[in-house]
Every structure is written in C-alpha cells, then in structure tokens.
Design an enzyme around this catalytic site. Structure first.
Site, PDB file in Angstrom:
ATOM      1  CG  HIS A   7     -23.021  -0.070  -0.336  1.00  0.00           C
ATOM      2  ND1 HIS A   7     -24.044  -0.533  -1.037  1.00  0.00           N
ATOM      3  CD2 HIS A   7     -22.176  -0.706   0.256  1.00  0.00           C
ATOM      4  CE1 HIS A   7     -23.761  -1.762  -1.182  1.00  0.00           C
ATOM      5  NE2 HIS A   7     -22.638  -2.037  -0.456  1.00  0.00           N
TER       6      HIS A   7
ATOM      7  CE1 TYR B  38     -31.186   2.820  -4.761  1.00  0.00           C
ATOM      8  CE2 TYR B  38     -33.239   2.911  -4.380  1.00  0.00           C
ATOM      9  CZ  TYR B  38     -32.208   2.700  -3.899  1.00  0.00           C
ATOM     10  OH  TYR B  38     -32.280   2.888  -2.451  1.00  0.00           O
TER      11      TYR B  38
ATOM     12  N   PRO C 219     -40.693   3.183   0.400  1.00  0.00           N
ATOM     13  CG  PRO C 219     -40.642   0.867   0.080  1.00  0.00           C
ATOM     14  CD  PRO C 219     -41.580   2.083  -0.110  1.00  0.00           C
TER      15      PRO C 219
ATOM     16  CE  LYS D 164     -33.382   9.986   2.864  1.00  0.00           C
ATOM     17  NZ  LYS D 164     -32.107   9.060   3.072  1.00  0.00           N
TER      18      LYS D 164
ATOM     19  CE1 TYR E  18     -30.888   5.809  -1.659  1.00  0.00           C
ATOM     20  CE2 TYR E  18     -28.714   5.470  -0.862  1.00  0.00           C
ATOM     21  CZ  TYR E  18     -29.724   5.041  -1.271  1.00  0.00           C
ATOM     22  OH  TYR E  18     -29.832   3.621  -1.105  1.00  0.00           O
TER      23      TYR E  18
HETATM   24  P1  RFL Z   1     -42.375  -0.655  13.589  1.00  0.00           P
HETATM   25  O1  RFL Z   1     -41.147  -1.010  12.989  1.00  0.00           O
HETATM   26  O2  RFL Z   1     -43.530  -0.757  12.697  1.00  0.00           O
HETATM   27  O3  RFL Z   1     -42.489  -1.182  15.049  1.00  0.00           O
HETATM   28  C1  RFL Z   1     -43.667  -0.903  15.874  1.00  0.00           C
HETATM   29  C2  RFL Z   1     -43.768  -1.673  16.943  1.00  0.00           C
HETATM   30  O4  RFL Z   1     -45.142  -1.659  17.522  1.00  0.00           O
HETATM   31  C3  RFL Z   1     -45.814  -2.780  17.845  1.00  0.00           C
HETATM   32  N1  RFL Z   1     -47.360  -2.395  18.035  1.00  0.00           N
HETATM   33  C4  RFL Z   1     -47.928  -2.376  19.206  1.00  0.00           C
HETATM   34  N2  RFL Z   1     -47.224  -2.690  20.587  1.00  0.00           N
HETATM   35  C5  RFL Z   1     -48.104  -2.457  21.595  1.00  0.00           C
HETATM   36  N3  RFL Z   1     -49.463  -2.099  21.374  1.00  0.00           N
HETATM   37  C6  RFL Z   1     -50.046  -2.072  20.218  1.00  0.00           C
HETATM   38  N4  RFL Z   1     -51.222  -1.524  20.064  1.00  0.00           N
HETATM   39  C7  RFL Z   1     -49.014  -2.025  19.037  1.00  0.00           C
HETATM   40  N5  RFL Z   1     -49.443  -1.918  17.663  1.00  0.00           N
HETATM   41  C8  RFL Z   1     -48.446  -2.100  17.235  1.00  0.00           C
HETATM   42  C9  RFL Z   1     -45.648  -3.515  16.782  1.00  0.00           C
HETATM   43  O5  RFL Z   1     -45.732  -5.142  16.721  1.00  0.00           O
HETATM   44  C10 RFL Z   1     -44.152  -3.081  16.410  1.00  0.00           C
HETATM   45  O6  RFL Z   1     -43.259  -3.977  16.846  1.00  0.00           O
HETATM   46  O7  RFL Z   1     -42.033   0.783  13.594  1.00  0.00           O
HETATM   47  P2  RFL Z   1     -40.894   1.694  13.922  1.00  0.00           P
HETATM   48  O8  RFL Z   1     -40.326   1.324  15.135  1.00  0.00           O
HETATM   49  O9  RFL Z   1     -41.340   3.160  13.935  1.00  0.00           O
HETATM   50  O10 RFL Z   1     -39.860   1.565  12.590  1.00  0.00           O
HETATM   51  C11 RFL Z   1     -40.209   2.014  11.512  1.00  0.00           C
HETATM   52  C12 RFL Z   1     -39.454   0.983  10.556  1.00  0.00           C
HETATM   53  O11 RFL Z   1     -39.866  -0.352  10.670  1.00  0.00           O
HETATM   54  C13 RFL Z   1     -39.574   1.451   9.014  1.00  0.00           C
HETATM   55  O12 RFL Z   1     -39.967   2.867   8.717  1.00  0.00           O
HETATM   56  C14 RFL Z   1     -38.791   1.131   7.932  1.00  0.00           C
HETATM   57  O13 RFL Z   1     -39.015  -0.724   7.821  1.00  0.00           O
HETATM   58  C15 RFL Z   1     -39.213   1.351   6.530  1.00  0.00           C
HETATM   59  N6  RFL Z   1     -38.558   0.717   5.403  1.00  0.00           N
HETATM   60  C16 RFL Z   1     -37.024   1.339   5.338  1.00  0.00           C
HETATM   61  N7  RFL Z   1     -36.627   2.197   6.021  1.00  0.00           N
HETATM   62  C17 RFL Z   1     -35.109   2.615   5.737  1.00  0.00           C
HETATM   63  O14 RFL Z   1     -34.994   3.538   6.499  1.00  0.00           O
HETATM   64  N8  RFL Z   1     -34.722   2.106   4.683  1.00  0.00           N
HETATM   65  C18 RFL Z   1     -34.994   1.184   3.970  1.00  0.00           C
HETATM   66  O15 RFL Z   1     -34.077   0.615   3.231  1.00  0.00           O
HETATM   67  C19 RFL Z   1     -36.433   0.425   4.061  1.00  0.00           C
HETATM   68  N9  RFL Z   1     -36.723  -0.346   3.381  1.00  0.00           N
HETATM   69  C20 RFL Z   1     -39.040  -0.159   4.546  1.00  0.00           C
HETATM   70  C21 RFL Z   1     -38.206  -0.899   3.766  1.00  0.00           C
HETATM   71  C22 RFL Z   1     -40.394  -0.705   4.771  1.00  0.00           C
HETATM   72  C23 RFL Z   1     -40.755  -1.669   4.073  1.00  0.00           C
HETATM   73  N10 RFL Z   1     -41.840  -2.504   4.517  1.00  0.00           N
HETATM   74  C24 RFL Z   1     -42.192  -3.687   4.784  1.00  0.00           C
HETATM   75  C25 RFL Z   1     -43.000  -1.378   4.754  1.00  0.00           C
HETATM   76  C26 RFL Z   1     -38.558  -1.912   2.766  1.00  0.00           C
HETATM   77  C27 RFL Z   1     -39.770  -2.339   3.052  1.00  0.00           C
HETATM   78  C28 RFL Z   1     -40.256  -3.546   2.079  1.00  0.00           C
HETATM   79  C1  PHB Z   2     -33.622  -2.829   1.149  1.00  0.00           C
HETATM   80  O1  PHB Z   2     -32.489  -3.315   0.912  1.00  0.00           O
HETATM   81  O2  PHB Z   2     -34.606  -3.487   1.784  1.00  0.00           O
HETATM   82  C2  PHB Z   2     -34.030  -1.561   0.833  1.00  0.00           C
HETATM   83  C3  PHB Z   2     -32.792  -0.739   0.184  1.00  0.00           C
HETATM   84  C4  PHB Z   2     -33.252   0.471  -0.520  1.00  0.00           C
HETATM   85  C5  PHB Z   2     -34.243   0.907  -0.507  1.00  0.00           C
HETATM   86  C6  PHB Z   2     -35.267   0.229  -0.215  1.00  0.00           C
HETATM   87  C7  PHB Z   2     -35.016  -1.073   0.524  1.00  0.00           C
HETATM   88  O3  PHB Z   2     -34.544   2.069  -0.884  1.00  0.00           O
END
Ligand code: RFL
Ligand code: PHB
Length: 404
Positions: A75, A203, A295, A299, A387
């Site tokens: 994109h 957005y 989110p 990032k 971004y």
């Molecule tokens: P994770 O993905 O939480 O993985 C951590 C893992 O550790 C396990 N764990 C354990 N394992 C062993 N012993 C324990 N005691 C443990 N405790 C926990 C867990 O089960 C899990 O498997 O962390 P990681 O790898 O640092 O990754 C980070 C990302 O997942 C997170 O930052 C993103 O999802 C955030 N996020 C977004 N990030 C972006 O860069 N672009 C986006 O568009 C974006 N959109 C989002 C998001 C997060 C969202 N939510 C649900 C918070 C949108 C949403 C809605």
């Molecule tokens: C997503 O597609 O889940 C998404 C995209 C952009 C954001 C956050 C989440 O800023």
C-alpha cells in the site's frame, strides 16, 4: 528431570520469538522455544495487519517471505476521514518511495512456524509453569512438558513472552522501571469475508468516535470501532456493528460498504507501556514483553521485529567474534526507536479518538491540528515517515560472515 543444554532459550512463540528463532537458525546458533499455549492456538490468533518495509526486509532476510511476496498487498497510501471528508496521504510520494504491506500477523506466525517445522527445530508447546532463574549468572528455564519436569541450561534467555509473560515479571523490582498510560476506550474488531470498502486503509475521526477500515486480502476485511472500556463484545450483534460503522463513515463509503457475517469479534483495550532497561544480565526482553503501543499507528508488531533485528545481530556478533558490543548496546538502541514509536502511536490515538473528558476547547484544538497536518506538506510528511517506519541500522549476518 530432563536437562536440555542450548545457547539461547526463547520464551514465547509469538512473532518476536519465532523470528528470533529463525534468524538464529540461519546463523547456526543453537536455541529452543518454550511456549505455554498450543501451536494451534498460537497460529490462529488474529492481530496486526500492517508491516513496515523494514519488517518485510527482515522477514526476507530470515527466508520466510515466499507467501508474503505472493499474497501481501503493498500500500502506497492511506486515507484519513475527518469532518465527512476523505484526505489521501501519498505515503510513497512523501517518503521517497516507501510503502507498507498489508499481511496478517496470523500469516507471519504461520509462515515462521512452518519454516521452523521444516528445519526440525525444537519447540516446547503447551509448556506449563514456565520459570526463569539465575539470569545474572548462569541462566535456567524450568517448566513441565508432557507431564515431565524440564530444565534448560543456556547462555542467554530471550523474553519474547508478551505483555502478560513471566520474563518481565521475574526481574527484581529495584532493577526495572516501567512507564504506562491506559486509555479510557478499546477497539472492537470484526473480521469478515467481504471485499474491503476501499483499496486503501481509512482512518476515521468522527463525532461518534474513531473507526478503522482495514483488510487482510481482497476478499477479507478487518474493521474496528472505538468503544468504551466498559463495553462487552456480547453487546454487539453483527448488525449493530455494521450500523455503527456506517454511522461513522462518509456517504460514499457507507454506500460501498459490503457487510456479512463476522468470523471473529473481540475488544482490545488500548495502552502505552515501556520497560527500561530491556536487558537484565543475560535476559533480554523483546516485543510486547517490553513495550505496548495503542494499535492506531500500526507499530506493535513492527517494533517487535526491530527489537529482534537488534537482538539477533547482537547474539550473532557475540557467537561469531566474541564481541559483547551489540549485547551491551541492545537496550539503548531498542529504546530509542521504541520511544519514537510510542510517541507516534500516542499522538495518532489522541488526534483521531474521541475522549469523553475532552472539553469543547480541546476538541476544537484537535480539529485545527488535524486540519493543519492534512493541509501542510510538512505535516503530512511527519505523519507519513512515522507511519511507514523510522529507519534503523543493524549489521546483518552476511556482513559478519564477509568480515570473518
Ligand atoms: P505476542 O504475540 O503476545 O507473543 C507472546 C507469546 O508468549 C507466550 N507466553 C508465554 N510462553 C511461555 N511461558 C509464559 N509464561 C508465557 N506467557 C506468554 C504467549 O502465549 C504468546 O504466544 O508478543 P510478540 O511476539 O512480542 O508480538 C507482538 C505483537 O503480537 C503485537 O505487538 C501486535 O499484535 C500489536 N498490533 C499491531 N501491531 C502492528 O505492528 N501493526 C498492526 O496493525 C497492529 N494491530 C495489534 C493490532 C494488536 C491488537 N491487539 C489485539 C492488542 C491490532 C490489535 C487489535
Ligand atoms: C489491522 O488491519 O488489524 C490494523 C491496521 C492498521 C492499524 C491497526 C490494525 O493501525
């Protein structure tokens, strides 16, 4: 008790842990992953969707970009809808050709797990009662796996276990400082097999609150609504969700929106959080274990990737030529980038969400700021360069190999 000896014990099999595992594998560094959940659970979590170019480059370096290149959607712009008007930010034109890629975190996780399986690398899924000890001297990880007690003896522990993990919680209180901001709302997200309302993300800043129109593919959409923190997902039927989304959109998008049954619906709270430092002796924190961003700026996953770029580079340097320079600089280098992404995510969240506590004056000031940003080349450039992702430099495996 089963004793396992390895160089690096990675706690957590999210994108951070899996990517570190893959990069260490490429460099021939022995490691294991310990994860408390099942492999199925880990590979089906729906989360992020946007990858910065530097994250795509890192996945390419890790050799897990085949599906990403085939199915990721590059994109070069985003839309911001405010006061009923859409404004396009031409990310590529504003940043000298940089763009982002729409590719689900679920897919990134599956690709990395598949590569790990192909390489026959050790992972302990459904590990119970994971504990880490002695990380200032001779690190150990203990857990129960298939009803057997295990102990891992290693040189380093990588705490990639997310916000609720055990690694950050194991650091003595006097060695760690945390910074936190909790927002008074969450995002209600819906995933549906319907074509996205537009070719690019929208957005939405509206009087009824923030909304986001995103996607996973040309046939799968991801939409979000700002909702009060007290709200519950059971309060939202699919029909109510689509109605409220339409209420926050402009007439053209409302007309074009295709609705359908949700295949996932959940509420995520919004939080800003940073841990300092990110290294404690032979324990490194990376990804959500060390920091959380709301989110809005997309990032979180990208910061997890840049931490892993620094950490893998530091460990490779240590094992190839014995230098501790990367290890010693890890925390400071990560935190410089982390705080900039924290600032951007906080700013985007403030600018685009409706805060119940904001006065009419605050609201007018915010509208003026948004109007300034969208109407000024300097303003647009500031938003665009954050971004698409701020640049960072690391030494890659191939450079170490050339030097030795
Ligand atoms: P994770 O993905 O939480 O993985 C951590 C893992 O550790 C396990 N764990 C354990 N394992 C062993 N012993 C324990 N005691 C443990 N405790 C926990 C867990 O089960 C899990 O498997 O962390 P990681 O790898 O640092 O990754 C980070 C990302 O997942 C997170 O930052 C993103 O999802 C955030 N996020 C977004 N990030 C972006 O860069 N672009 C986006 O568009 C974006 N959109 C989002 C998001 C997060 C969202 N939510 C649900 C918070 C949108 C949403 C809605
Ligand atoms: C997503 O597609 O889940 C998404 C995209 C952009 C954001 C956050 C989440 O800023």
């Amino acid at each position: 008790m089963e004793i396992v000896k390895t160089k690096v014990a990675i706690i957590g099999s999210g994108p951070a842990g899996l990517l570190l595992g893959q990069l260490l594998y490429k460099a021939g560094i022995d490691h294991v992953i310990v994860e408390q959940r099942s492999a199925d659970y880990v590979s089906s979590r729906i989360r992020a969707g946007i990858l910065e170019q530097v994250s795509v480059d890192l996945l390419t370096e890790a050799g897990v970009d085949e599906n990403l290149k085939a199915h990721g959607l590059p994109h070069s712009g985003i839309e911001i809808l405010t006061q009923g008007q859409k404004h396009r930010l031409d990310l590529a034109a504003l940043t000298g050709g940089k763009q982002v890629t729409v590719y689900g975190q679920t897919e990134v996780t599956k690709d990395l797990m598949h590569a790990r399986e192909q390489a026959g690398l050790s992972s302990y899924y459904e590990a119970h009662n994971v504990q880490i000890d002695d990380f200032y001297t001779q690190p150990k990880v203990t857990f129960q796996y298939q009803n057997q007690p295990y102990q891992i003896e290693c040189d380093f522990i990588a705490g990639c276990d997310g916000f609720h993990g055990v690694c950050r919680a194991s650091v003595p209180e006097d060695k760690i400082k945390t910074f936190e901001k909790v927002y008074p709302f969450g995002w209600l997200g819906v995933l549906a097999d319907v074509p996205p309302v537009a070719d690019e993300l929208i957005y939405v800043q509206s009087e009824r609150g923030f909304a986001l129109c995103s996607m996973r593919s040309e046939t799968r959409s991801r939409y979000y609504l700002q909702v009060p923190l007290t709200d519950h997902v059971d309060n939202w039927s699919d029909e109510q969700f689509w109605d409220e989304l339409k209420n926050r959109l402009d007439p053209e998008s409302r007309e074009k929106l295709i609705t359908g049954p949700s295949i996932e619906k959940s509420i995520a709270p919004l939080r800003s959080f940073v841990t300092e430092p990110m290294r404690f002796g032979k324990l490194f924190l990376a990804g959500d274990a060390a920091h959380i961003v709301p989110p809005t700026g997309a990032k979180g996953l990208n910061l997890a990737a840049s931490d892993i770029a620094y950490l893998s580079s530091a460990l490779i340097q240590y094992y190839l030529d014995g230098s501790e320079q990367g290890i010693n600089e890890y925390s400071e280098k990560c935190l410089q980038r982390v705080w900039k992404a924290e600032r951007f995510s906080w700013w985007m969240t403030h600018l685009l969400h409706r805060f119940e506590t904001e006065s009419e004056f605050d609201h007018k000031i915010k509208q003026a700021e948004l109007s300034y940003i969208l109407g000024s080349l300097a303003g647009q450039t500031t938003l665009a360069e954050n971004y698409v992702g701020l640049p960072y430099e690391i030494k890659h495996l191939s450079e170490f190999q050339q030097a030795s």
